[in-house]
Design a protein around this motif. Structure first.
Motif, mmCIF file in Angstrom:
data_model
loop_
_atom_site.group_PDB
_atom_site.id
_atom_site.type_symbol
_atom_site.label_atom_id
_atom_site.label_comp_id
_atom_site.label_asym_id
_atom_site.label_seq_id
_atom_site.Cartn_x
_atom_site.Cartn_y
_atom_site.Cartn_z
ATOM 1 N N TRP A 145 -7.085 1.626 -10.475
ATOM 2 C CA TRP A 145 -7.377 1.588 -9.091
ATOM 3 C C TRP A 145 -6.007 0.668 -8.179
ATOM 4 N N ASN A 146 -5.431 1.249 -7.381
ATOM 5 C CA ASN A 146 -4.357 0.696 -6.619
ATOM 6 C C ASN A 146 -4.569 0.861 -5.283
ATOM 7 N N PRO A 147 -5.312 0.210 -4.498
ATOM 8 C CA PRO A 147 -5.461 0.439 -3.164
ATOM 9 C C PRO A 147 -4.094 0.340 -2.278
ATOM 10 N N GLU A 148 -4.052 1.190 -1.160
ATOM 11 C CA GLU A 148 -3.012 1.172 -0.277
ATOM 12 C C GLU A 148 -3.581 0.360 0.842
ATOM 13 N N PHE A 149 -2.428 -0.088 1.352
ATOM 14 C CA PHE A 149 -2.488 -1.064 2.790
ATOM 15 C C PHE A 149 -1.366 -0.615 3.748
ATOM 16 N N LEU A 150 -1.401 0.708 3.825
ATOM 17 C CA LEU A 150 -0.553 1.211 4.943
ATOM 18 C C LEU A 150 -0.989 1.246 6.460
ATOM 19 N N ARG A 151 -0.133 0.850 7.304
ATOM 20 C CA ARG A 151 -0.429 0.945 8.815
ATOM 21 C C ARG A 151 0.469 1.893 9.128
ATOM 22 N N GLU A 152 -0.295 2.732 9.981
ATOM 23 C CA GLU A 152 0.239 4.217 10.570
ATOM 24 C C GLU A 152 1.346 3.457 11.692
ATOM 25 N N GLY A 153 2.643 4.098 11.636
ATOM 26 C CA GLY A 153 3.706 3.634 12.526
ATOM 27 C C GLY A 153 4.637 2.862 11.777
ATOM 28 N N LEU A 154 4.128 2.046 10.499
ATOM 29 C CA LEU A 154 4.870 1.335 9.610
ATOM 30 C C LEU A 154 4.855 1.622 8.044
ATOM 31 N N ALA A 155 4.331 2.843 7.764
ATOM 32 C CA ALA A 155 3.940 3.253 6.494
ATOM 33 C C ALA A 155 5.121 3.228 5.560
ATOM 34 N N VAL A 156 6.239 3.487 6.157
ATOM 35 C CA VAL A 156 7.430 3.811 5.396
ATOM 36 C C VAL A 156 7.766 2.245 4.709
ATOM 37 N N THR A 157 7.690 1.362 5.666
ATOM 38 C CA THR A 157 7.929 -0.099 5.161
ATOM 39 C C THR A 157 6.891 -0.450 4.230
ATOM 40 N N ASP A 158 5.656 -0.282 4.675
ATOM 41 C CA ASP A 158 4.514 -0.696 3.825
ATOM 42 C C ASP A 158 4.273 -0.186 2.300
ATOM 43 N N THR A 159 5.123 1.074 2.452
ATOM 44 C CA THR A 159 5.144 1.631 1.025
ATOM 45 C C THR A 159 6.389 1.136 0.108
ATOM 46 N N LEU A 160 7.529 0.701 0.711
ATOM 47 C CA LEU A 160 8.703 0.004 0.342
ATOM 48 C C LEU A 160 8.762 -1.250 -0.058
ATOM 49 N N ALA A 161 7.890 -2.065 0.967
ATOM 50 C CA ALA A 161 7.964 -3.410 0.779
ATOM 51 C C ALA A 161 6.559 -3.995 1.124
ATOM 52 N N PRO A 162 5.623 -3.745 0.488
ATOM 53 C CA PRO A 162 4.273 -4.014 0.774
ATOM 54 C C PRO A 162 4.164 -5.643 0.797
ATOM 55 N N ASP A 163 3.036 -6.002 1.434
ATOM 56 C CA ASP A 163 2.798 -7.361 1.169
ATOM 57 C C ASP A 163 2.056 -7.979 0.126
ATOM 58 N N ARG A 164 1.404 -6.816 -0.658
ATOM 59 C CA ARG A 164 0.725 -7.320 -1.884
ATOM 60 C C ARG A 164 0.389 -6.045 -2.672
ATOM 61 N N LEU A 165 0.622 -6.204 -4.058
ATOM 62 C CA LEU A 165 0.203 -5.006 -4.752
ATOM 63 C C LEU A 165 -1.140 -5.446 -5.361
ATOM 64 N N VAL A 166 -2.011 -4.593 -5.504
ATOM 65 C CA VAL A 166 -3.505 -4.913 -6.363
ATOM 66 C C VAL A 166 -3.660 -3.881 -7.264
ATOM 67 N N TYR A 167 -3.942 -4.244 -8.677
ATOM 68 C CA TYR A 167 -4.243 -3.347 -9.823
ATOM 69 C C TYR A 167 -5.891 -3.293 -10.118
ATOM 70 N N GLY A 168 -6.391 -2.620 -10.129
ATOM 71 C CA GLY A 168 -7.769 -2.768 -10.701
ATOM 72 C C GLY A 168 -7.728 -1.911 -12.037
ATOM 73 N N VAL A 169 -8.133 -2.645 -13.312
ATOM 74 C CA VAL A 169 -7.970 -1.947 -14.448
ATOM 75 C C VAL A 169 -8.999 -2.628 -15.229
#
Length: 448
Positions: A145-169
């Motif tokens: 499980w890899n939750p997303e943290f997208l902000r509408e209006g900034l989703a492209v930036t948040d996808t390519l340069a997220p402020d963190r990555l979380v892996y649930g395994v």
């Protein structure tokens, strides 16, 4: 190591951006959605919703041959399958509707084999991943499980340069961590924080973040109610307390509150899940967070109606219908709700730079202008519902030449009160003392 082949199941807001983002990073990517019209639009390089930068990223990936779209998983041979379908609020309940998540995973099962990785990105109630793992793992595939943290209006930036990555395994599942690291290699090279945890924690990260942000917004809006009752200025108050590093100024903006497809339904689903888990009292405050948020819409309606009465009637120019700027999303939009409620008993002409068409589908009874000029024409009250830059940058002196009366109700506390007052407007805002027009002789002479 061979680059993983990627499939993205669900090409709505989250999935379309994620698929285009992965393809732009060079991965062979397939976007899958049961909506044929959506697939056709995406395959033509045009997203069926507005998101800055997305169409350009789509076209670039399509031209590069790294991205394609189809309506099912037939013939797709992916190493990593991202599940990005929606989890709306259940009708008649606060709980999340997991119909689309369950259907997506069930549809994948025939296509899964040993070594494949299914990655959930949808926002789900805690416990969902554990349940879905029991469906995925018998195929030989794994679930993360890899939750997303997208902000509408900034989703492209948040996808390519997220402020963190979380892996649930699963505990000890190094293979899933390695697979996700391969997907996010270029992002991790920039020292992006990466947290590896269990399923439950990963699921709770997203809803906890949204609950905190919603609470912060409702907190300052609750303070705005006290400010209105006492004559204080909530914006100056927020500036003062926001200097405290423990508090921070971001998300301390009072106004008509939050909306959209995430925060409202996520805090309700979080609260509903806490009750199911027997932690009834733990998140009881979220009920009040929701109530405060709804009361701000009531207040905006009341302020506009008060000013209409004072002006002797006339029309309202409602500026903004999207729930936030740089988006055409009108789901649970405070601006749209205010416009609809006012239009039930008053003459309202609304305008939004991008959300007019979605708003018209949601509220066909609402009169929506095709230009800002048309919305402002002869209005008695100008009401700001969405803080688009186009509206924030308006020249109040120019607006004054187009309206029947000079009254502006700022539902987002973003307008330059001094400039609007100097142009002869009465300025009304949530949580702030009203600002009457400048009427000094020198000003009258300067603006004559």
């Amino acid at each position: 190591m061979t680059a993983p082949r990627i499939a993205v199941v669900g090409c709505g807001y989250l999935g379309a951006v994620h698929a285009a983002g992965m393809a732009s990073l060079g991965f062979d990517t397939v976007g899958i959605d049961v909506d044929a019209a959506k697939v056709e639009a995406l395959a033509a390089g045009s997203a069926p919703f507005f998101e800055p930068g997305l169409d350009a990223m789509l076209r670039g990936a399509l031209d590069a041959g790294t991205l394609r779209f189809q309506t099912d998983a037939a013939g797709v041979d992916a190493d990593v399958w991202f599940v990005c379908v929606g989890t709306p609020q259940q009708p008649g309940s606060n709980a999340a509707d997991l119909t689309y998540v369950d259907a997506a995973v069930a549809a994948l099962v025939p296509h899964l084999r040993e070594g494949m990785l299914v990655v959930g990105k949808s926002t789900v109630p805690v416990g969902t991943a554990e349940r879905l793992a029991a469906i995925v793992e018998p195929t030989g595939a794994r679930l993360a499980w890899n939750p997303e943290f997208l902000r509408e209006g900034l989703a492209v930036t948040d996808t390519l340069a997220p402020d963190r990555l979380v892996y649930g395994v699963r505990d000890g599942d190094d293979a899933s961590v390695a697979a996700l690291d391969a997907v996010y290699a270029s992002i991790l090279e920039r020292d992006t924080p990466r947290i590896v945890t269990d399923y439950a924690t990963a699921e709770l990260v997203k809803v906890s973040a949204n609950a905190f942000l919603a609470t912060k917004i409702s907190f300052i809006n609750a303070i705005a109610e006290v400010a209105e009752a006492s004559g204080a200025d909530v914006v100056q108050l927020a500036d003062a307390i926001g200097i405290d590093a423990r508090i921070g100024r971001r998300f301390l903006n009072s106004g008509i509150g939050f909306g959209g497809g995430c925060l409202p339904k996520d805090i309700r689903a979080f609260r509903a899940r806490s009750i199911e888990l027997g932690a009834d009292e733990a998140l009881g405050f979220l009920d009040e967070v929701d109530r405060v948020n709804q009361r701000r819409r009531d207040r905006m309606v009341a302020l506009v109606e008060r000013e209409l009465v004072a002006a002797g009637g006339g029309s309202v120019a409602m500026l903004g219908l999207a729930f936030k700027p740089d988006s055409d999303d009108v789901r649970d939009s405070a601006a749209l709700e205010v416009a609809m409620r006012l239009a039930a008993t008053h003459d309202v002409v609304a305008y939004d730079p991008e959300a007019s068409a979605p708003a018209a589908r949601r509220a066909p009874e609402l009169r929506i202008a095709d230009s800002l000029d048309a919305a402002l024409a002869d209005a008695s009250v100008v009401a700001l519902g969405t803080e688009w830059r186009e509206f924030r940058d308006l020249d109040p002196a120019d607006v004054a030449t187009r309206t029947a009366a000079r009254v502006v109700v700022d539902g987002r506390n973003v307008l330059d009160r001094d400039a609007w007052s100097a142009a002869g407007f009465r300025v009304v805002a949530i949580g702030r003392p009203d600002r009457d027009p400048v009427t000094t002789a020198s000003h009258q002479e300067a603006t004559a």
